[in-house]
Design a protein around this motif. Structure first.
Motif, PDB file in Angstrom:
ATOM      1  N   HIS A 106      -7.599  18.140   5.451  1.00  0.00           N
ATOM      2  CA  HIS A 106      -6.735  18.399   6.444  1.00  0.00           C
ATOM      3  C   HIS A 106      -7.462  18.277   7.857  1.00  0.00           C
ATOM      4  O   HIS A 106      -6.953  18.560   8.850  1.00  0.00           O
ATOM      5  N   GLY A 107      -8.490  17.515   7.769  1.00  0.00           N
ATOM      6  CA  GLY A 107      -9.395  17.201   8.932  1.00  0.00           C
ATOM      7  C   GLY A 107      -8.884  16.245   9.496  1.00  0.00           C
ATOM      8  O   GLY A 107      -8.120  15.280   9.081  1.00  0.00           O
ATOM      9  N   PRO A 108      -9.272  15.961  10.784  1.00  0.00           N
ATOM     10  CA  PRO A 108      -8.681  14.840  11.782  1.00  0.00           C
ATOM     11  C   PRO A 108      -9.710  13.485  11.226  1.00  0.00           C
ATOM     12  O   PRO A 108     -10.768  13.575  10.976  1.00  0.00           O
ATOM     13  N   ALA A 109      -8.921  12.400  11.628  1.00  0.00           N
ATOM     14  CA  ALA A 109      -9.759  11.089  11.472  1.00  0.00           C
ATOM     15  C   ALA A 109     -10.845  11.043  12.350  1.00  0.00           C
ATOM     16  O   ALA A 109     -11.174  11.571  13.459  1.00  0.00           O
ATOM     17  N   PRO A 110     -11.907  10.103  11.712  1.00  0.00           N
ATOM     18  CA  PRO A 110     -13.222   9.863  12.501  1.00  0.00           C
ATOM     19  C   PRO A 110     -12.996   9.629  14.036  1.00  0.00           C
ATOM     20  O   PRO A 110     -12.115   8.841  14.193  1.00  0.00           O
ATOM     21  N   ILE A 111     -13.997  10.053  14.760  1.00  0.00           N
ATOM     22  CA  ILE A 111     -13.794   9.487  16.238  1.00  0.00           C
ATOM     23  C   ILE A 111     -14.364   7.848  16.348  1.00  0.00           C
ATOM     24  O   ILE A 111     -15.252   7.750  15.774  1.00  0.00           O
ATOM     25  N   THR A 112     -13.666   7.344  17.158  1.00  0.00           N
ATOM     26  CA  THR A 112     -14.130   5.832  17.391  1.00  0.00           C
ATOM     27  C   THR A 112     -14.496   5.960  18.724  1.00  0.00           C
ATOM     28  O   THR A 112     -14.220   6.647  19.725  1.00  0.00           O
ATOM     29  N   PRO A 113     -15.487   4.904  18.880  1.00  0.00           N
ATOM     30  CA  PRO A 113     -16.056   4.909  20.307  1.00  0.00           C
ATOM     31  C   PRO A 113     -15.132   4.637  21.578  1.00  0.00           C
ATOM     32  O   PRO A 113     -15.512   5.155  22.740  1.00  0.00           O
ATOM     33  N   ASP A 114     -14.178   3.981  21.373  1.00  0.00           N
ATOM     34  CA  ASP A 114     -13.254   3.334  22.348  1.00  0.00           C
ATOM     35  C   ASP A 114     -11.862   4.142  22.488  1.00  0.00           C
ATOM     36  O   ASP A 114     -11.079   3.721  23.211  1.00  0.00           O
ATOM     37  N   GLU A 115     -11.818   5.301  21.712  1.00  0.00           N
ATOM     38  CA  GLU A 115     -10.563   6.058  21.666  1.00  0.00           C
ATOM     39  C   GLU A 115     -10.508   6.873  22.920  1.00  0.00           C
ATOM     40  O   GLU A 115     -11.464   7.227  23.626  1.00  0.00           O
ATOM     41  N   PRO A 116      -9.409   7.411  23.579  1.00  0.00           N
ATOM     42  CA  PRO A 116      -8.935   8.105  24.752  1.00  0.00           C
ATOM     43  C   PRO A 116      -9.833   9.503  24.845  1.00  0.00           C
ATOM     44  O   PRO A 116      -9.931   9.907  23.715  1.00  0.00           O
ATOM     45  N   ARG A 117     -10.378   9.800  25.801  1.00  0.00           N
ATOM     46  CA  ARG A 117     -11.024  11.172  25.937  1.00  0.00           C
ATOM     47  C   ARG A 117     -10.357  11.721  27.519  1.00  0.00           C
ATOM     48  O   ARG A 117     -10.030  11.007  28.313  1.00  0.00           O
TER      49      ARG A 117
END
Length: 395
Positions: A91-102
Motif C-alpha cells: 500500500h506504499g506510494p510509488a518511488p520518488i523521481t527526481p523531476d516530479e513536482p514538489r
C-alpha cells in the motif's frame, strides 16, 4: 499499518484537504477524523503518525501544492527515512523521481506574504505563524481558582500574561477530563483571553457579544461579571451558536441570553438593545491569519476576493455594534488577524466615518501598540495573533 502505508494515507488526506480548501469544504481536523472513522484497522499510533505527516507537509508548504504527493515529497526530500517509504510496495506510494513536482516551501502564497510584510511583520514573525501552538485553557472563576486547578493538573504551568490561563502540552486530552466536564476550565488561547478582557466587563452591566460564535469569550465575560447583569450573545451561524447553551450550563454562566440573527436584518432584530449597551464586544469574522498555528491549511483558503468580502462584513458589524452602544459606552473590536486591512485600517475607517467616536488605550495593556489599537503575535508574545482596539461612543 506499515510506514509506507502511513505515508500513502497522509498523501490521500492531503489531497482531500487541498480539495476542501479550494471548495470551502471541511477543515483538516474534520477530514482526518472522517478518514479514520472508516478505517478501524488503524490503531492510535497509526493515526498519530499519519496526522503528524499531514501537518508537517501543510506547515512546510507556502503556496498551494499541486497535489498531496507533491506536498509529501517535499517533506521526504529532507527526511531520508520518510523517502524510503516511497517504495511502491503493497500500500506504499510509488518511488520518488527526481523531476516530479514538489511543493514550494514558504510561509504562505506570495500575495499573502506581501500583505503580511506590508502590515509590519518581519520574517521571524511570519515564520512563527506556522509553528505548532501550545494548548491553553482559561480557569472558570465562577467555579474555582487557578491555584486549585493547578493542584489537579501538575503538568500545567500558568500562562505568563493571562491571570486565569494555564498552558498544557499540545495534544493533552483536556476535554475528556473531569475538570473540563465539571466546567472548571475552558479551552482558550492566552491571546484570546487577553483581548477578551479588554471589554473590562463589570458586574451589573448590560453587555453584548455581537459575534459570539460558540461562546468562548461570552463565557469569559459572564465570569468577569460574576453572573450579575445582562449579557446578550449573538451570531448568524446557528450551528456555532447552538454550542453555547450547553457550554454555559456546564460553566454555571446563568446570565447569558443567546440570539440567532438573520443576515441583513441584525439591526432590526436587536432594536430592543439599541443605544442601551454599556459595552459591545465584536470578535469580527476575519481571515484568521493569527491562528495559522492551529489551522495551517487556512493559508490555502484565503484569496483576495474572500479578504475583500471579510472586510465588508467587518465594516457592517462595526456599524451594527455602534448602534447598540449607549452614549459614552465602549466597543471592543477584535480580529484574529495580523493584516492591517482587517485591523488598523478597519478601525481607522470606522473612526473617519463616525463622528464623535474615539479610540482609547486598551486596558489591560496587551501586546504592542499598532495604530489605534494593539497587536499580539506568536513570535513576540507566544500567543495566537490578534488586533484589538477600544472605541468610545460620544456622550
Amino acid at each position: 499499518m506499515t510506514p509506507a502505508a502511513r505515508t500513502q494515507a497522509a498523501i490521500e488526506l492531503l489531497d482531500e484537504i487541498l480539495a476542501a480548501a479550494a471548495s470551502g469544504g471541511a477543515a483538516a481536523d474534520t477530514l482526518i477524523a472522517r478518514y479514520f472513522a472508516t478505517r478501524r484497522y488503524a490503531g492510535s499510533k497509526d493515526r498519530r503518525a499519519v496526522r503528524e505527516l499531514v501537518y508537517a507537509a501543510i506547515r512546510q508548504a507556502g503556496p498551494v501544492p499541486v497535489s498531496g504527493r507533491a506536498a509529501m515529497v517535499a517533506v521526504a526530500d529532507r527526511d531520508p527515512a520518510l523517502a524510503a517509504t516511497f517504495d511502491g510496495q503493497g500500500h506504499g506510494p510509488a518511488p520518488i523521481t527526481p523531476d516530479e513536482p514538489r511543493a514550494e516551501r514558504g510561509i504562505a502564497p506570495d500575495w499573502l506574504v506581501d500583505a503580511l510584510t506590508a502590515s509590519g511583520l518581519d520574517e521571524a514573525q511570519q515564520a512563527a505563524l506556522v509553528d505548532r501552538a501550545p494548548l491553553d485553557v482559561r480557569v472558570n472563576s465562577l467555579a474555582t481558582t487557578r491555584q486549585a486547578v493547578l493542584e489537579q493538573l501538575p503538568d500545567a504551568t500558568p500562562t505568563p500574561l493571562a491571570p486565569l490561563g494555564l498552558r498544557l502540552a499540545s495534544g493533552t486530552p483536556i476535554e475528556q477530563s473531569d475538570l473540563y466536564r465539571a466546567g472548571l476550565v475552558e479551552v482558550q488561547d492566552e491571546g484570546s483571553q487577553l483581548v477578551g478582557s479588554a471589554l473590562a466587563a463589570q458586574p451589573g452591566e448590560w453587555l453584548v457579544d455581537l459575534c459570539a460564535g460558540a461562546g468562548g469569550k461570552t463565557l469569559q465575560i459572564a465570569a468577569a461579571m460574576d453572573n450579575r447583569g445582562a449579557l446578550l450573545a449573538c451570531d448568524i451561524d446557528r450551528a456555532r451558536l447552538q454550542k453555547l447553551p450547553p457550554r454555559a450550563e456546564r460553566a454555571g454562566a446563568t446570565i447569558i441570553e443567546s440570539r440567532l440573527l438573520n443576515p441583513g436584518h441584525e439591526a432590526q432584530m436587536l432594536s430592543d438593545w439599541a443605544g442601551r449597551a454599556d459595552g459591545v464586544l465584536i470578535d469580527a469574522p476575519c481571515s484568521g491569519t493569527g491562528t495559522w498555528r492551529r489551522n495551517p491549511e487556512a493559508r490555502w483558503r484565503l484569496t483576495p476576493d474572500r479578504l475583500a468580502r471579510l472586510r465588508m462584513m467587518q465594516e457592517q458589524v462595526l456599524s451594527i455594534g455602534a448602534g447598540l452602544v449607549k452614549p459614552g459606552g465602549r466597543m471592543i473590536y477584535i480580529v484574529c488577524s495580523l493584516l492591517d486591512a482587517e485591523g488598523r485600517d478597519q478601525v481607522a475607517a470606522f473612526l473617519a466615518a463616525h463622528s464623535g467616536w474615539s479610540a482609547e488605550p486598551v486596558e489591560p495593556t496587551v501586546g504592542t501598540p499598532h495604530g489605534p489599537g494593539r497587536r499580539l503575535d506568536p513570535a513576540s508574545h507566544g500567543t495566537d495573533g490578534f488586533f484589538v482596539a477600544c472605541l468610545r461612543a460620544p456622550c
